[in-house]
Design an enzyme around this catalytic site. Structure first.
Site, mmCIF file in Angstrom:
data_model
loop_
_atom_site.group_PDB
_atom_site.id
_atom_site.type_symbol
_atom_site.label_atom_id
_atom_site.label_comp_id
_atom_site.label_asym_id
_atom_site.label_seq_id
_atom_site.Cartn_x
_atom_site.Cartn_y
_atom_site.Cartn_z
ATOM 1 N N CYS A 255 7.325 27.521 -8.384
ATOM 2 C CA CYS A 255 6.370 26.512 -8.816
ATOM 3 C C CYS A 255 7.074 25.390 -9.536
ATOM 4 O O CYS A 255 8.167 25.547 -10.073
ATOM 5 C CB CYS A 255 5.289 27.120 -9.696
ATOM 6 S SG CYS A 255 5.815 27.484 -11.360
ATOM 7 N N CYS B 92 0.866 -1.180 0.000
ATOM 8 C CA CYS B 92 0.000 0.000 0.000
ATOM 9 C C CYS B 92 0.901 1.228 0.000
ATOM 10 O O CYS B 92 2.129 1.116 0.029
ATOM 11 C CB CYS B 92 -0.959 -0.011 1.195
ATOM 12 S SG CYS B 92 -0.377 0.827 2.677
#
Lengths: 428, 428
Positions: free
Chosen positions: A265, A241
Site C-alpha cells: 500500500c 487539460c
C-alpha cells in the site's frame, strides 16, 4: 433507542392495569419516570446547532460566521455571504476530499455534492476526518453524518457511486447539470469541481466530464511516498487539460492497474493531505469570492519545503476531442476578451487616482525610493556598455519599438496568428 | 445512561418480589429483557477501537498504522515506530493547536500534553476540529474526548490553565519537567513544545519556559486578516529566541492589550489554519523522526501563494537572560560540535562509495552531462574576460585561496572569534 423506550412505556401501562394491588402503582410510577428521563437523555445527545437564516457579522460567541464575515471588514473579501450561492462538487472523499469538504462546510458553502463508492476502514484513521466508529459506513454516508452536524446550513448531496462505470458516469454528468439549486446560474449546475481521487483513470473521467460541460475544475494529488502533493486549476480551452500532457507512465502505454501490487500500500500522512486540502480550498475560496491570485498550479514538496508554481497552455494536439473544441471556442472569443480586459483596465485606472496620501502619519520617517533610479553612476544610461563591447542582438526595448507600429498592426498580427492556430486545430 | 438503566433493573427486581400474582412475573421478565437490550445499545454507541500493542506494517483494512509504517518501505523514515517514544506539548488548543493535536494523534504520537483555559464556542465552528455539540466544554476536555476516540493508543494529558498566570506557569514548568513517561530521556520530559497561542504575551511565556529548560520548540501564528501565517523553529542558544527580535509594535512600547477593541474580532479561515497546522506537524515529524530538512522558518502568504523561508541567529544583546546563558553554552560547545560533524561526514563518505550503478535500465537513453563543463567555447576559461575589461575586485576563488593557509590557521581564527563573542555576551 427511542423506539425501544416507547415500547417499554406501553408495557408498563399494561402492567399497571393488570395489578390488583394499588399499593404497587407507586413502583410503576417510579419506573415510568425513569423511562421518561432516559427518553430525554437519548434525545438530548447530540445537541445540534439550529440553522442560520442570514450570515451575521455580529461579534458574539454564539455566531458561527463572525470570523468569516470579518474578512469583509479586513478588506480581504468584498461580499462573503455570496458563498451561500455556490455549489462545489467533490469527487473522492478520501484523505484530501473529506478535509476539503469539512473546510467548505465550515466556511458555509451553499451546496456540496459528494462522490465516492468506498467504505470507511480503520486503515483510513491516519488521515483527518473519519472516526473509528464510522468504520463500515460508506464514505459518503459518514461524511454527510459529520458535515450536517457541523453545519446544517449546507445543502449536502451524496452520490455513492463509481464515476468510472457507464452508469456512474451518467449519474455524475446529470448531477453536475442539475440547476434546481440556482436556476438562474449560467453554464452547469455547479461552480467548481474538485478532483480528490487517487488514480489516473478517475482523473481522466473527471477531465472528460469537465471538458464536455465546459466546467472549470481543480485537480489535487498526493505522492505515493506521502511527502509531496499538488493542486492544479483547469479551465477547458484556456489551460492544459489533464489529457494535454499525460504522465510518462501513461505515454509509455503501461496500464496503471498493473502497477498496483497485492499486499503493498501507498504511504499517507495527515499533514501532507491536510496541507494539500488547505491549499485546494484556499484556491477555491479565492476563485469563488474573487480575492488574491488564483494559482494555476502549486506543488508542495515537504522534504525541502519547496512550493513550485507554473502555468500550462493547452496542447493543440491533445487526444481529447472535447478539449480541442473548447480550445477553438477560447481562440474565437479572444477579441471580445481583449476588449473586456481593456475596458476593465481603463475603469480601474480612473478609480486608483486618489486624492489623499496613503499614509498620513509617518512615525518612522520612511521614504520611498524609485527602483528604476540609477544608483551611483550619474550620466550613464543602463543601456551603455563598457568600452570595447557591443550588443550582438538588439536589446529588448528596441525589439518592442521597431518596426514603428501602433495598435492596428498588432491587431492584424493577432488575427492572423489566431487563424493559424484555428487551422492547426481543425487539422486534427 | 448506564447508571440509570442499572437502577431501573434493581427497581424491577424489587417489584417482582412484591408481586403476589405469579402470572405477572412474565411481564416483569419482558421488561427486564428490554432493559438488558437498552443497556447493550447504550454500551455499543460509540464503538471504540481497541488499543494496539505494536505498530504493524501489515496491509489490511483493519490496521490503523499500515499507511504510516509504509513510510519505512518507501525509504522516507528509518524507524517509524519510534514515534511512540515521543512526548509533544501543545500550548493553545485553538484553530491551529487542535488540528496539530489531531494530526499527531492520528500519526500515533506517544504522548500529548494539551494546555488551554478557554471554552468551545459556536464562533469557533469556522475552523476544523471542534463540533457544535461540544459548545460550553473546555477546549482541553473536548479535545481529549475527540482524540481518545480517534486513537486510544496516545497518552493524553490535559491542563486546563492559563500559562501567563503565576500558578499556571508553575504547573506548566513542572509538567514539562515530568519524566515518568520515559525516565531515561535526557533533558526535559518532552521532546518538543508547539506554541499555537494567539497573542504576544503567551508566546513570551512559552519562550521563557523553553529558554530556562533548554527546550527546543516551534512557534506558529496566523495573521489577523486570516490570509497568512508562519511556523518557526527555536533552539535555545542556536537560533534567535522569541525575545531576540521583538515585533515593531512591542519595540515601540505599545501594550498589546490596548490594541484589541471591544466588539471587533479577527478573521479566521479553516484553510489557512489547516495549512499552518499541517506545515507545523510536518516539521515536527521531520524533526522527531529525522527525515528531510527541518525548516527554521516558513511563511505562508495565501493571496499570492508565496512561502518565504529564512534563518535567524540569536541576538547577543537579547533582553532574555536565559537566552544569553543558552547562547554562551552553545558557543562553548562549538569545538565538540565541529568534531562530531566531521566524524559524521567521514562516516557518510565511506558509505556512499557504491559499486553498483544507480540505474541499471535506461529505457529513455538519458545521459548525465557535467554542469561545470564549458558549453561551446573551447579554450576559454570561465574566468577570462572579453578584451578591454579587467576585474575591479579579486574573483571569489582567489579570495578563498589566499592567504595560503591550511586547517590550523582556520582553527585559531575560529577560537579567537569564539572568545570575542563570549566576551560580548559576558559584557551584558
Amino acid at each position: 433507542m427511542e423506539v425501544e423506550l416507547k415500547e417499554m412505556l406501553d408495557d408498563l401501562l399494561s402492567l399497571r392495569q393488570s395489578l390488583s394491588d394499588p399499593s404497587l402503582h407507586a413502583s410503576i410510577d417510579k419506573l415510568q419516570s425513569r423511562v421518561d428521563h432516559l427518553t430525554h437523555l437519548a434525545k438530548s445527545v447530540p445537541v445540534r446547532r439550529s440553522k442560520v437564516k442570514d450570515m451575521s457579522s455580529e461579534v458574539v460567541d454564539s455566531n458561527p460566521y463572525s470570523r468569516l464575515m470579518a474578512l469583509q471588514r479586513m478588506g480581504i473579501v468584498e461580499n462573503y455571504e455570496r458563498i451561500r450561492e455556490f455549489s462545489v462538487a467533490i469527487v473522492g472523499i478520501g484523505g484530501v476530499g473529506s478535509v476539503a469538504a469539512e473546510m467548505l462546510t465550515r466556511c458555509g458553502i451553499g451546496r456540496l455534492l459528494l462522490y465516492d463508492y468506498d467504505k470507511v476502514e480503520l486503515a483510513n484513521m491516519n488521515r483527518l476526518f473519519f472516526r473509528p466508529e464510522q468504520v463500515g459506513m460508506t464514505k459518503t454516508d459518514a461524511a454527510v453524518q459529520t458535515l450536517s452536524d457541523i453545519n446544517p446550513d449546507v445543502v449536502l448531496e451524496s452520490y455513492t457511486l463509481n464515476i468510472t462505470t457507464v452508469q456512474g458516469f451518467e449519474t455524475f454528468m446529470s448531477s453536475l447539470k442539475n440547476k434546481t439549486f440556482r436556476p438562474t446560474k449560467e453554464g452547469s449546475g455547479v461552480d467548481l469541481v474538485l478532483s480528490c481521487v487517487d488514480n489516473y483513470e478517475a482523473r481522466m473521467v473527471v477531465n472528460q466530464a469537465c471538458n464536455e460541460l465546459n466546467q472549470t475544475w481543480m485537480e489535487s494529488g498526493v505522492s505515493e511516498d506521502a511527502v509531496s502533493g499538488h493542486i492544479q486549476l483547469l479551465i477547458p480551452g484556456e489551460t492544459a487539460c489533464f489529457a494535454c500532457a499525460p504522465p510518462l507512465v501513461v505515454a509509455s502505454g503501461v496500464d496503471e492497474r498493473t502497477l498496483k501490487r497485492e499486499g503493498v500500500c501507498a504511504a499517507s500522512l495527515p499533514t501532507t493531505m491536510g496541507v494539500v486540502a488547505g491549499l485546494l480550498v484556499q484556491n477555491t475560496l479565492k476563485f469563488l469570492l474573487k480575492f488574491g491570485h488564483v494559482s494555476p498550479y502549486l506543488g508542495y514538496s515537504s522534504l525541502k519545503d519547496f512550493f513550485p508554481t507554473m502555468a500550462m497552455k493547452p496542447n493543440p494536439q491533445c487526444s481529447n476531442v472535447a478539449c480541442l473544441e473548447r480550445q477553438k471556442e477560447y481562440l474565437l472569443a479572444k477579441p471580445a476578451r481583449d476588449a473586456a480586459a481593456k475596458a476593465k483596465m481603463e475603469a480601474e485606472a480612473k478609480v486608483t487616482v486618489a486624492d489623499v496620501p496613503l499614509h498620513t502619519d509617518n512615525e518612522w520617517n520612511i521614504s520611498v525610493v524609485d527602483d528604476n533610479e540609477p544608483e551611483s553612476t550619474p550620466g550613464t544610461s543602463s543601456d551603455a556598455l563598457p568600452e570595447g563591447l557591443t550588443h550582438e542582438l538588439p536589446i529588448a526595448d528596441e525589439v518592442l519599438k521597431s518596426p514603428a507600429s501602433g495598435a492596428p498592426d498588432m491587431a492584424i498580427d493577432d488575427l492572423e496568428d489566431l487563424r493559424r492556430q484555428l487551422d492547426a486545430l481543425n487539422a486534427n
